[in-house]
Design an enzyme around this catalytic site. Structure first.
Site, PDB file in Angstrom:
ATOM      1  CG  HIS A   1      -6.437   8.689   9.492  1.00 58.06           C
ATOM      2  ND1 HIS A   1      -6.188   7.561  10.257  1.00 58.06           N
ATOM      3  CD2 HIS A   1      -6.091   8.192   8.239  1.00 58.06           C
ATOM      4  CE1 HIS A   1      -5.530   6.709   9.755  1.00 58.06           C
ATOM      5  NE2 HIS A   1      -5.466   7.063   8.524  1.00 58.06           N
TER       6      HIS A   1
ATOM      7  CG  HIS B   1      -1.721   1.085   1.358  1.00 58.05           C
ATOM      8  ND1 HIS B   1      -3.089   1.132   1.067  1.00 58.05           N
ATOM      9  CD2 HIS B   1      -1.609   2.459   1.761  1.00 58.05           C
ATOM     10  CE1 HIS B   1      -3.590   2.300   1.370  1.00 58.05           C
ATOM     11  NE2 HIS B   1      -2.847   3.310   1.521  1.00 58.05           N
ATOM     12  CD  GLU B   2       1.501   3.535   3.562  1.00 57.95           C
ATOM     13  OE1 GLU B   2       1.818   4.488   3.146  1.00 57.95           O
ATOM     14  OE2 GLU B   2       0.453   3.187   4.430  1.00 57.95           O
TER      15      GLU B   2
ATOM     16  CG  PHE C   1      -9.513  15.002  15.442  1.00 59.12           C
ATOM     17  CD1 PHE C   1     -10.222  15.969  15.458  1.00 59.12           C
ATOM     18  CD2 PHE C   1     -10.050  13.801  15.946  1.00 59.12           C
ATOM     19  CE1 PHE C   1     -11.743  15.825  15.420  1.00 59.12           C
ATOM     20  CE2 PHE C   1     -11.346  13.671  16.121  1.00 59.12           C
ATOM     21  CZ  PHE C   1     -12.257  14.559  15.787  1.00 59.12           C
ATOM     22  CB  ALA C   2      -2.887  14.832  14.463  1.00 58.13           C
ATOM     23  N   GLY C   3      -3.838  14.922  11.127  1.00 61.64           N
ATOM     24  CA  GLY C   3      -3.672  14.648   9.813  1.00 61.64           C
ATOM     25  C   GLY C   3      -4.499  15.359   8.822  1.00 61.64           C
TER      26      GLY C   3
ATOM     27  CE1 TYR D   1      -6.838   9.927   3.869  1.00 59.74           C
ATOM     28  CE2 TYR D   1      -5.008  10.467   5.409  1.00 59.74           C
ATOM     29  CZ  TYR D   1      -5.723   9.911   4.104  1.00 59.74           C
ATOM     30  OH  TYR D   1      -4.655   9.146   3.330  1.00 59.74           O
TER      31      TYR D   1
END
Length: 750
Positions: free
Chosen positions: A668, A530-531, A670-672, A674
């Site tokens: 995802h 995936h990455e 709250f700190a990213g 998304y």
């Protein structure tokens, strides 16, 4: 996952921008101290062996001073031109101007995720407001905005070649990002907006640090050998090794015993490989319950100094208020303004279409797991004693049912998935379908940890070095945040004369134990693929305009296409047999195991789909219809009430416990990157499944045709970056718009 790096991009105009683009070396150093600062030596790859937290503030000071001076001069020149400006006078100049700071802040953000420590945290948090403030100046520059509008008006709507298309998309994206970044605000409103932007950056960093600290703070040492009955050797070895490593880290005065997987003691943590193994394999319900309850309460009220509850309310409030300042009803509308999805309603419609198929399947799956537990679990699992399975039971009994159904355990598979072999096999796939070769380049780059490997990517036809990447594969709970992500180290850009993009690929897989290499779970293999998919889109780009090269400029709900596409190859016979061989004997994976592995693909697909839909719609609900002020004051729904309400629709068979505080670790959103965008996983999965369908259409065993389709995928999805709208990119590859049929079929839900 793509990391929302808090680093600059080469042109970080607004909150919607995602990726740092490190810089070409420039003559910024004016003192002996500057010359010695490794962060200011930017002619090549980062000097990770030399970089220390104390270097960050002096580097930022030097670069901000130069950037401020350069941009003031730039604004004066552009304004004096009275609209007579050309593209080459604007965006390339801005890229060159922001070189140094992007390079430095990108490294700082990366190390904050993989080598976190108090000194680095302090330096990062002290400099973050200054960097945000500097970038806000760019995003709200009226002379710059007017210049970009002038350039945009000069282009016609006629179809352009790729060189022009890149530039048009870069200008369009910049104008939109500036609008979303507050360029139209004035006076007190603008000042308040900017204060909120800096506060939001601070809260997001604190949220992430709290999750890391709360995760590190938990451990459970088990000494009773009976509690380990039936637990796989790999899990016991991991936990026994963790106990020994913990004693060493504490400078224990007594002699530290040798690691003993069979006799223990065993130290279980909330680090992901450790936690998942506990939920899957510990037979003792009380231990599973203890670990689970602690896990779902991380970074919540009971954590005191690591409490993310007030941060979540404040983050939601700030995003809502900032969005309304910009003329949107809520953060969801603001978020979707730069994405493929046209509206909140369209996201809900796709989610409900999949839910219609997935929910009945999920309910059947849970019923089957429950029946199996009651049949094999003994007295405590009978219907009289247990109305339904508890959350700490479901994963354990799901694993037992899967083993029973397919007569195949995770432990039996691990010896065939040694990391070195998996890498060799994956690299073979990349050569087979994309025409690129990958070679380890030991010693060619400095690394931040001995586990990290550096690789170079070559075009197979020309043997030209076209890209590179770092791979940080193992969990390190002491200083590395959980999860897996790809981030940009160096981006491709003609303006800054960087033609070899470099990526960070970060995983948290099972580390080696003793003399054994890393023996991966199949899920860890999928995560690595995936990455790598994310990395390929960054590394194989043909775009040379920095703002739209690689992943830059790609709409967020399309960015998961290459990553989820790559996971499909984990079930492809030539690919799997390119790496699935026993780490000791070299024997290939037995044929019957491979067939069972393929059969397992759709096992639990209903529950997994519903879980993803819940996360996506919970995110969207919090950012569209929720009142965080009322929730924080106790006058309205709490964020946890919303979680339970959304679960009633998407996972009614499995309600969260009253004390569940999952949202306090939902990095995802709250700190990213998304926020009002987690739905992107499902949105892009429709496209990724349909894209893989193109290979299925020609026959996966038809090597010649597969190679042709692979080259087409490289020349479209992996090459065009953000230089072409994602729907157009997909249509160039597939010949039509995407259909959800392939996704439902792949998941056994058609």
């Amino acid at each position: 996952m793509i990391a929302l790096s808090s680093a600059l991009r080469a042109r970080a105009f607004a909150a919607g921008n995602r990726f740092n683009r490190p810089a070409l070396f420039t003559k910024l150093m004016s003192t002996a101290t500057d010359v010695e600062n490794p962060l200011l030596q930017q002619e090549d790859l980062p000097k990770f062996k030399s970089i220390e937290p104390k270097d960050l503030t002096p580097a930022v000071n030097t670069l901000l001073e130069k950037l401020d001076s350069d941009f003031d001069q730039f604004e004066t020149t552009v304004a004096a031109a009275n609209g007579a400006v050309k593209y080459d006078q604007v965006l390339p100049e801005l890229e060159r101007m922001q070189f140094g700071l992007g390079y430095v802040w990108g490294i700082a953000g990366h190390l904050n995720g993989v080598k976190n420590g108090e000194e680095l945290r302090t330096a990062y948090e002290e400099n973050q407001p200054r960097v945000v403030q500097a970038m806000t100046k760019f995003s709200q520059s009226k002379p710059l905005y007017d210049a970009l509008e002038t350039i945009q008006k000069e282009w016609t709507d006629e179809e352009a070649d790729f060189e022009v298309s890149q530039k048009k998309r870069a200008v369009e994206g910049s104008l939109l990002a500036m609008k979303l970044g507050g360029v139209g605000l004035e006076g007190d409103t603008k000042e308040k907006f900017n204060e909120m932007k800096m506060k939001l950056a601070e809260l997001s960093t604190k949220f992430s640090n709290n999750v890391l600290d709360a995760t590190k703070s938990f451990s459970l040492t088990v000494e009773d050998t009976a509690s380990m009955e039936g637990v796989p050797e790999s899990a016991k070895a991991m936990w026994a090794n963790a106990h020994v490593m913990y004693l060493k880290s504490q400078d224990a005065k007594d002699d530290i015993p040798e690691m003993n997987p069979e006799a223990g003691p065993w130290r279980i943590t909330h680090d992901m490989p450790s936690y998942i193994a506990a939920m899957q394999h510990l037979p003792d319900r009380s231990l599973r319950e203890q670990i689970y309850r602690a896990y779902i309460s991380r970074a919540a009220e009971s954590a005191e100094e690591h409490n993310n509850v007030p941060l979540v309310y404040e983050i939601l409030r700030l995003k809502q208020e900032m969005s309304q300042m910009l003329g949107f009803q809520n953060q969801a509308e603001r978020s979707l303004a730069s994405k493929m999805a046209p509206s909140v309603k369209s996201v809900e419609e796709l989610s409900d279409l999949i839910r219609e198929k997935a929910l009945p399947a999920a309910e059947r799956e849970l019923a089957e797991i429950t029946a199996f537990a009651r049949e094999h679990g003994g007295e405590e699992y009978t219907e009289d004693n247990l109305e339904k399975l508890m959350p700490w039971d479901t994963t354990f009994w799901s694993e037992r049912l899967k083993e029973s159904k397919f007569d195949l355990t995770e432990e039996e598979l691990r010896p065939y998935f040694a990391l070195p072999n998996v890498l060799d096999g994956m690299f073979g796939l990349l050569e087979r379908i994309f025409g690129v070769t990958v070679q380890e380049a030991e010693g060619a780059a400095e690394v931040w940890n001995p586990d990290v490997k550096f690789f170079k990517v070559f075009d197979a036809e020309t043997d030209k070095h076209i890209a590179s990447f770092y791979l940080d594969p193992f969990s390190r709970p002491e200083d590395k945040r959980g999860g897996a992500w790809m981030d940009v180290c160096i981006g491709k850009s003609e303006a800054v004369k960087r033609d070899v993009p470099v990526a960070y690929l970060t995983c948290n897989g099972s580390p080696p134990v003793g003399d054994k290499p890393s023996l991966m779970t199949f899920r860890e293999v999928e995560t690595l693929f995936h990455e790598t998919g994310h990395g390929l889109q960054h590394m194989l780009t043909k775009a040379n305009v920095g703002d739209v090269a690689g992943i830059n400029g790609v709409e967020w709900d399309a960015v998961e296409l290459p990553s989820q596409f790559m996971e499909n190859w984990c079930y492809d016979r030539p690919t799997v047999y390119g790496f699935a061989k026993h780490w000791e004997t070299g024997e290939p994976l037995p044929e019957e195991m491979f067939e069972k592995l393929k059969e397992q693909k759709i096992y639990g697909a209903g529950m997994m789909a519903c879980r993803q839909l819940l996360f996506g719609q919970l995110d969207m609900e919090l950012h569209s219809n929720y009142d965080p002020v009322a929730g924080a004051s106790g006058e309205g729904e709490t964020i946890f009430d919303v979680h339970r309400r959304m679960a009633e629709k998407y996972t009614p068979y499995s309600q969260p416990l009253p004390e569940d505080r999952f949202l306090c670790t939902f990095g995802h959103i709250f700190a990213g990157g998304y926020s009002a965008g987690y739905y992107s996983y499902k949105w892009a999965e429709v496209m990724s499944a349909d894209a893989f369908g193109a290979f299925e259409d020609v026959g996966l065993d038809n090597e010649e045709e597969v190679a042709k389709v692979g080259r087409k995928f490289r020349d479209t999805v992996l090459s065009l970056g953000g230089g072409v709208p994602p729907m157009e990119v997909f249509k160039r590859f597939r010949g039509r718009e995407p259909s959800p049929e392939a996704l439902l079929r792949h998941n056994g839900l058609a």
